[in-house]
Design an enzyme around this catalytic site. Structure first.
Site, PDB file in Angstrom:
ATOM      1  N   ASP A 121     -92.705 -83.241  19.151  1.00  0.00           N
ATOM      2  CA  ASP A 121     -91.628 -84.046  19.705  1.00  0.00           C
ATOM      3  C   ASP A 121     -90.767 -84.665  18.614  1.00  0.00           C
ATOM      4  O   ASP A 121     -89.539 -84.639  18.673  1.00  0.00           O
ATOM      5  CB  ASP A 121     -92.194 -85.148  20.600  1.00  0.00           C
ATOM      6  N   GLU A 173     -96.999 -75.120  24.507  1.00  0.00           N
ATOM      7  CA  GLU A 173     -97.403 -76.428  25.020  1.00  0.00           C
ATOM      8  C   GLU A 173     -98.853 -76.734  24.667  1.00  0.00           C
ATOM      9  O   GLU A 173     -99.730 -75.889  24.819  1.00  0.00           O
ATOM     10  CB  GLU A 173     -97.236 -76.448  26.537  1.00  0.00           C
ATOM     11  N   HIS A 174     -99.080 -77.951  24.183  1.00  0.00           N
ATOM     12  CA  HIS A 174    -100.403 -78.416  23.756  1.00  0.00           C
ATOM     13  C   HIS A 174    -100.947 -77.557  22.611  1.00  0.00           C
ATOM     14  O   HIS A 174    -102.166 -77.418  22.446  1.00  0.00           O
ATOM     15  CB  HIS A 174    -101.380 -78.441  24.933  1.00  0.00           C
ATOM     16  N   GLY A 216     -90.261 -91.066  31.272  1.00  0.00           N
ATOM     17  CA  GLY A 216     -91.273 -90.552  32.177  1.00  0.00           C
ATOM     18  C   GLY A 216     -91.051 -89.127  32.632  1.00  0.00           C
ATOM     19  O   GLY A 216     -91.737 -88.646  33.527  1.00  0.00           O
ATOM     20  N   ALA A 217     -90.092 -88.434  32.013  1.00  0.00           N
ATOM     21  CA  ALA A 217     -89.747 -87.079  32.444  1.00  0.00           C
ATOM     22  C   ALA A 217     -90.343 -86.010  31.540  1.00  0.00           C
ATOM     23  O   ALA A 217     -90.071 -84.828  31.723  1.00  0.00           O
ATOM     24  CB  ALA A 217     -88.223 -86.920  32.498  1.00  0.00           C
ATOM     25  N   ASP A 241     -99.382 -77.999  19.370  1.00  0.00           N
ATOM     26  CA  ASP A 241     -99.029 -78.635  18.098  1.00  0.00           C
ATOM     27  C   ASP A 241    -100.201 -79.375  17.479  1.00  0.00           C
ATOM     28  O   ASP A 241    -100.375 -79.364  16.260  1.00  0.00           O
ATOM     29  CB  ASP A 241     -97.804 -79.543  18.236  1.00  0.00           C
ATOM     30  N   GLU A 253     -96.588 -93.484  16.282  1.00  0.00           N
ATOM     31  CA  GLU A 253     -97.121 -93.286  17.627  1.00  0.00           C
ATOM     32  C   GLU A 253     -98.640 -93.128  17.608  1.00  0.00           C
ATOM     33  O   GLU A 253     -99.339 -93.659  18.477  1.00  0.00           O
ATOM     34  CB  GLU A 253     -96.463 -92.081  18.286  1.00  0.00           C
TER      35      GLU A 253
END
Length: 429
Positions: free
Chosen positions: A218, A79-80, A168-169, A82, A206
């Protein structure tokens, strides 16, 4: 389906809503003890393709050229990392965003979502500039802009969107929309880039058009995952391999617990942490934090004076090492030993990276106290979801205890479902 252009969106209206028996709920969840077979997946694709195509015809007055789907994702570990050139290990979910599409000859991008209120959005192609398209329509508009900016001869199109990816999940509903739109637009206009190129186009949309400084994980998960596997991705050189992941065969389940909360500081907090990581890399004289080996972490931390940056660096370097441990455990057939690695990752995200929140901490703590092998928040943080590794026969009780604990704390009732490794982006009609 035929390839004739859809009728002008300027005169289109949503018409009657879908009948209740065919409505496409955006928060559809799997039962915690469910499994998804290949036959189930094909049947689901066929049903969603038919429903979305019928809705397209109702909205735009013509059949779509085709229907494409891209999944949401959940990240097991990494997590965090990439946007720091590190390692990630996501899996695609059965939940998908589906896009029915046809080309247009009038220089317009026309967009309709079954899941969000509002009429057809009509966007002239010459008006597609970064920051100019607000809300959900910015994501497919950004994809079309990114394709044209990259030299692809992509013209106008009508897109009708349905989705079962919870928003939002922290399950990458935006990436699913981007990738499905990118695949649809490419095939409408004869450009069929591979999964990695689709992911790059979606990420650029994005980053540069919508203005969110996300990494590539993602989009790569949505574009490139395969059923029954985790995607082990090196985001520095984009080397990717599929790692078999069948928890059911081990008597285990990987659950997703969606807290149904999203705190307001998410966007700014994400950007702050990315900037802090970049500051750490600059202070250490390396191109990215990926360049710091785990056995050199202590020396690196000693060179950093800012305690906030020091904590960010510690998380990224140790998280890359956790990804390596997960790969080793899976390849050695020791899936039950993944649990402590997940819990260790949550502590790092909570204490060093500071992206957890009370709702996520309660879910993780309750799950572990209820007998889970391990648990951690997943996604960008500040709300969203957690993943929980649990023995198959304990799923029901664990889910009940997590729901009860959230209710007792006054939090929203969480949504609990199984993370079934599913296929990436594909044409379904």
């Amino acid at each position: 389906m035929n390839s004739s252009s859809a009728s002008s969106a300027s005169s289109a209206s949503p018409g009657d809503p879908l009948a209740p028996d065919t409505a496409l709920a955006p928060d559809t969840a799997l039962a915690p003890d469910s499994t998804v077979t290949a036959d189930d997946a094909r049947a689901s694709d066929a049903a969603r393709a038919s429903d979305t195509a019928r809705l397209f015809e109702r909205i735009f007055g013509a059949e779509p050229t085709g229907v494409w789907a891209a999944p949401g994702r959940v990240n097991l570990i990494g997590e965090h990392t990439d946007y720091n050139d590190g390692f990630v290990m996501p899996l695609a979910l059965p939940h998908t965003t589906t896009v029915a599409a046809a080309p247009r000859g009038d220089g317009v991008l026309a967009l309709y979502s079954a899941d969000l209120p509002g009429p057809v959005a009509v966007l002239p192609l010459e008006d597609l500039t970064p920051g100019a398209v607000p809300g959900w329509t910015g994501y497919p508009a950004g994809v079309l802009w990114a394709l044209r900016d990259a030299g692809h001869e992509v013209g106008g199109a009508s897109l009708c969107v349905t989705s079962t990816v919870p928003t939002g999940a922290g399950l990458s509903s935006s990436a699913a929309l981007e990738v499905a739109s990118a695949m649809a637009l490419c095939e409408l206009y004869g450009a069929v880039p591979d999964g990695q190129r689709l992911a790059r186009i979606a990420q650029r949309a994005e980053n540069a058009f919508v203005g969110v400084p996300c990494g590539i994980m993602d989009q790569m998960a949505s574009a490139c995952c395969t059923a029954g596997h985790l995607l082990h991705l090196d985001t520095r050189d984009m080397a990717a391999r599929q790692v078999p992941f069948d928890m059911a065969a081990e008597g285990l389940r990987l659950l997703v617990v969606d807290t149904r909360v999203k705190h307001d500081l998410a966007d700014g907090g994400y950007a702050e942490r990315r900037a802090g990581c970049e500051a750490g890399a600059e202070a250490l004289g390396v191109p990215s934090l990926r360049s710091i080996p785990h056995d050199g972490l202590d020396d690196a931390l000693a060179r950093l004076g800012d305690p906030v940056v020091r904590a960010l660096v510690r998380h990224v370097v140790t998280e890359n090492e956790r990804v390596a441990r997960v790969v080793e455990l899976l390849e050695a057939g020791r899936a039950r030993e993944l649990g402590p690695v997940l819990s260790e990752g949550h502590a790092s995200l909570r204490d060093d990276f500071r992206v957890s929140c009370p709702e996520l901490d309660l879910v993780v703590g309750t799950a572990v106290a209820a007998g889970a092998l391990g648990a951690r928040m997943t996604g960008g943080g500040f709300g969203g979801s957690a993943v929980v590794l649990v023995e198959a026969d304990a799923v029901g009780e664990l889910g009940e205890r997590v729901v009860a604990a959230s209710a007792a704390a006054g939090h929203p009732q969480p949504r609990v479902f199984e993370a079934v490794p599913s296929a990436g982006a594909r044409r379904i009609l």
